[in-house]
Design an enzyme around this catalytic site. Structure first.
Site, short mmCIF file in Angstrom:
data_model
loop_
_atom_site.label_atom_id
_atom_site.label_comp_id
_atom_site.label_asym_id
_atom_site.label_seq_id
_atom_site.Cartn_x
_atom_site.Cartn_y
_atom_site.Cartn_z
N LYS A 1 1.03 -1.22 0.01
CA LYS A 1 0.10 -0.06 -0.03
C LYS A 1 0.72 1.25 -0.20
O LYS A 1 0.71 2.25 -0.78
CB LYS A 1 -0.78 -0.18 1.28
CG LYS A 1 -1.68 1.27 1.58
CD LYS A 1 -2.64 1.71 0.37
CE LYS A 1 -2.99 3.20 0.72
NZ LYS A 1 -4.06 3.61 -0.45
N CYS B 1 -3.39 10.78 0.74
CA CYS B 1 -2.65 9.63 0.48
C CYS B 1 -1.15 9.97 0.12
O CYS B 1 -0.32 9.66 0.83
CB CYS B 1 -3.34 8.65 -0.60
SG CYS B 1 -4.90 8.48 -0.41
N1 SAJ Z 1 -1.14 14.87 -9.44
C1 SAJ Z 1 -0.06 15.55 -10.17
N2 SAJ Z 1 0.21 14.77 -11.26
C2 SAJ Z 1 -0.17 13.71 -11.51
C3 SAJ Z 1 -1.14 13.17 -10.91
C4 SAJ Z 1 -1.68 13.58 -9.58
O1 SAJ Z 1 0.20 16.66 -9.89
O2 SAJ Z 1 0.17 13.06 -12.83
C5 SAJ Z 1 -1.49 15.76 -8.21
C6 SAJ Z 1 -2.86 15.80 -7.93
O3 SAJ Z 1 -3.18 17.10 -8.58
C7 SAJ Z 1 -3.48 15.57 -6.64
C8 SAJ Z 1 -2.32 14.82 -6.07
O4 SAJ Z 1 -1.28 14.69 -7.12
O5 SAJ Z 1 -3.05 16.93 -5.70
C9 SAJ Z 1 -2.86 13.37 -5.74
O6 SAJ Z 1 -3.71 13.23 -7.01
P1 SAJ Z 1 -3.87 11.58 -7.15
O7 SAJ Z 1 -4.40 11.49 -8.70
O8 SAJ Z 1 -2.84 10.44 -6.88
O9 SAJ Z 1 -5.25 11.16 -6.47
P2 SAJ Z 1 -5.32 10.63 -4.89
O10 SAJ Z 1 -4.41 11.46 -3.82
O11 SAJ Z 1 -6.81 10.60 -4.54
O12 SAJ Z 1 -4.82 9.23 -5.17
C10 SAJ Z 1 -5.44 8.06 -4.88
C11 SAJ Z 1 -4.63 7.11 -4.59
N3 SAJ Z 1 -5.34 6.07 -4.33
C12 SAJ Z 1 -5.50 5.55 -2.99
O13 SAJ Z 1 -4.56 5.71 -2.15
C13 SAJ Z 1 -6.45 4.22 -2.95
C14 SAJ Z 1 -3.51 6.67 -5.71
O14 SAJ Z 1 -2.88 5.59 -5.34
C15 SAJ Z 1 -4.35 6.39 -6.78
O15 SAJ Z 1 -3.56 6.31 -8.09
C16 SAJ Z 1 -5.31 7.68 -7.24
O16 SAJ Z 1 -6.01 7.82 -6.17
C17 SAJ Z 1 -6.02 7.40 -8.57
O17 SAJ Z 1 -5.65 7.74 -9.67
O18 SAJ Z 1 -6.83 6.55 -8.44
#
Ligand code: SAJ
Length: 441
Positions: A222, A276
């Site tokens: 995780k 996360c």
């Molecule tokens: N972000 C970037 N660049 C990217 C992707 C994300 O700057 O390429 C930023 C987003 O704007 C945000 C942060 O990172 O501020 C997190 O974004 P995220 O897409 O990772 O979303 P989260 O935080 O909801 O991550 C969750 C995580 N899932 C779990 O912990 C179960 C992550 O592992 C997943 O990959 C993500 O959701 C998803 O895409 O489902």
């Protein structure tokens, strides 16, 4: 109760389930299991949240397809209710623990909520019950923190008088039900038999793989999967900073890099927020603190990503030649596009930095009530519009109107949402994160 008896109670749905912590993780999982025929009780410390849920209403805002209806259905059917009273867990056969596990300013996990939940549970835990920790924890926590508390508080022996496992959550705001149903899960069992029992349980709601492991493996999987994402985003952000210094456009660079097989370069951006990604790398890194393992990449990636709001602050200060007397509109306060979740939001960090300058700040976010409203109205007399969150509606802002009401037509696009040529043709000064390739004046 022998573990085989639990298996039968799972199969015929007579097992009573309990979920401790009714937030983004606990509430959807409680609802899904009750929707599959289990009698589920949910425990939370917040009485107002409990009361709202028992009225059949979801306390979670933002777009969550099907979620509000599911809560209403399971509460109305009587298969799910919420309480603040742990005594209601005394007949639970299976207890899921979904409380928050934040890290402190030194990036060390704080387990107040977790310890409190486990201790309260231990005071009522039924012999033969299965306890499953879904909260994301530092690898080693199940064995070194949870197990000792339960055995000490109950006098029971794990794998004999009760069973202990972990099944780290994989939720995402905006896709709570989807992820719970469609994403694979890892179940860590105190014994292989416990892990297999957990497969029986989770396979009832999870349509994807449910893989068995031991406690430490499930904990590492995780934290490592989210650390992987943080490092990948940090790479994209560092390339963006390099592009800015070299007069290049990181968005074009990224497009071409991704044409090379296996180079799935992620998106540079205004920062990394949420509950996360900013936290889990520290949980993984902390697991070997003091062991002599040279953990260097993980902290560096965190430093890059958490430094993005300050980088934007510096770009704004440079472009506006200071903040004195300036009025700035921040577009997007949530950490994630099309979500109301503002936990660890990069926008919050940027607002704090700008607040110290004496500039006046206006915030817009369509998903957060106190910041909702008309973008153009909020942009009146502003000297800068700073796009921090890629909410869908920002791609269709009436830019002509926006220019008409702004005092200075300056836009900073931190998420590559706006059409560069169109914005410049309208007469805006546009700065895009990671792009100093010209046409940005
Ligand atoms: N972000 C970037 N660049 C990217 C992707 C994300 O700057 O390429 C930023 C987003 O704007 C945000 C942060 O990172 O501020 C997190 O974004 P995220 O897409 O990772 O979303 P989260 O935080 O909801 O991550 C969750 C995580 N899932 C779990 O912990 C179960 C992550 O592992 C997943 O990959 C993500 O959701 C998803 O895409 O489902």
């Amino acid at each position: 109760m022998p573990i085989t008896a639990l298996r039968e109670k799972i199969e015929n749905r007579s097992a009573k389930l309990a979920v401790i912590g009714l937030g983004y993780v606990g509430l959807p999982v409680a609802a899904l299991f009750s929707n599959k025929g289990f009698q589920v009780v949910g425990v939370d410390v917040k009485q107002d949240r409990v009361d709202l849920i028992n009225k059949g209403r979801s306390p979670i805002e933002g777009k969550e397809p099907g979620f509000a209806e599911l809560i209403s259905d399971v509460v109305e059917s009587g298969t799910f209710h919420a309480t603040t009273d742990y005594q209601e867990l005394s007949d639970a056969d299976i207890v899921l623990i979904d409380v928050e596990t934040p890290v402190n300013a030194d990036h060390v996990p704080e387990y107040q909520a977790l310890r409190s939940a486990v201790k309260s549970l231990s005071s009522v835990l039924k012999k033969g019950a299965l306890v499953i920790v879904e909260s994301t924890v530092m690898p080693g926590t199940i064995r070194n923190v949870i197990l000792p508390i339960i055995e000490k508080e109950t006098g029971m022996v794990c794998n004999k008088d009760f069973y202990l496992g972990n099944c780290p959550e994989r939720v995402m705001p905006g896709k709570l039900l989807h992820n719970l149903r469609k994403m694979s899960r890892v179940v860590g069992g105190g014994t292989q038999e416990t892990a297999v029992l957990m497969v029986d349980l989770y396979s009832i709601v999870v349509e994807a793989d449910v893989d068995t492991a031991d406690w430490i493996t499930a904990e590492i999987v995780k934290t490592a999967e989210n650390t992987y994402r943080d490092v990948q985003i940090a790479f994209a952000n560092e390339v963006a900073l390099i592009c800015e210094a070299l007069g290049a456009d990181v968005w074009r660079v990224r497009e071409l890099v991704r044409k090379s097989p296996g180079r799935e370069m992620l998106l540079p951006g205004a920062g990394v927020g949420g509950h996360c990604i900013p936290k889990d790398p520290w949980l993984l890194a902390s697991s070997v603190r003091g062991s002599g393992v040279p953990v260097r990449l993980i902290p560096s990636a965190r430093e890059i990503n958490s430094g993005m709001p300050e980088h934007i602050f510096n770009v704004l200060e440079n472009r506006m030649e200071g903040f004195d007397g300036k009025r700035i509109l921040i577009l997007g306060y949530a950490y994630l596009n099309n979500s109301d979740d503002a936990r660890n939001s990069p926008s919050e960090e940027l607002v704090k930095l700008i607040n110290d300058t004496g500039a006046s700040i206006v915030i817009h976010d369509p998903y957060i009530k106190k910041y909702a409203g008309d973008v153009v109205e909020k942009a009146k007399d502003c000297d800068a519009v700073v796009l921090m969150t890629a909410h869908s509606e920002y791609a269709s802002i009436d830019l002509k109107q926006l220019k008409r009401v702004m005092r200075t037509p300056f836009i900073f696009d931190g998420r590559n949402v706006l059409d560069k040529a169109f914005v410049i043709d309208l007469g805006f000064e546009l700065v895009r994160l990671g792009d100093t390739s010209g046409g940005n004046e």
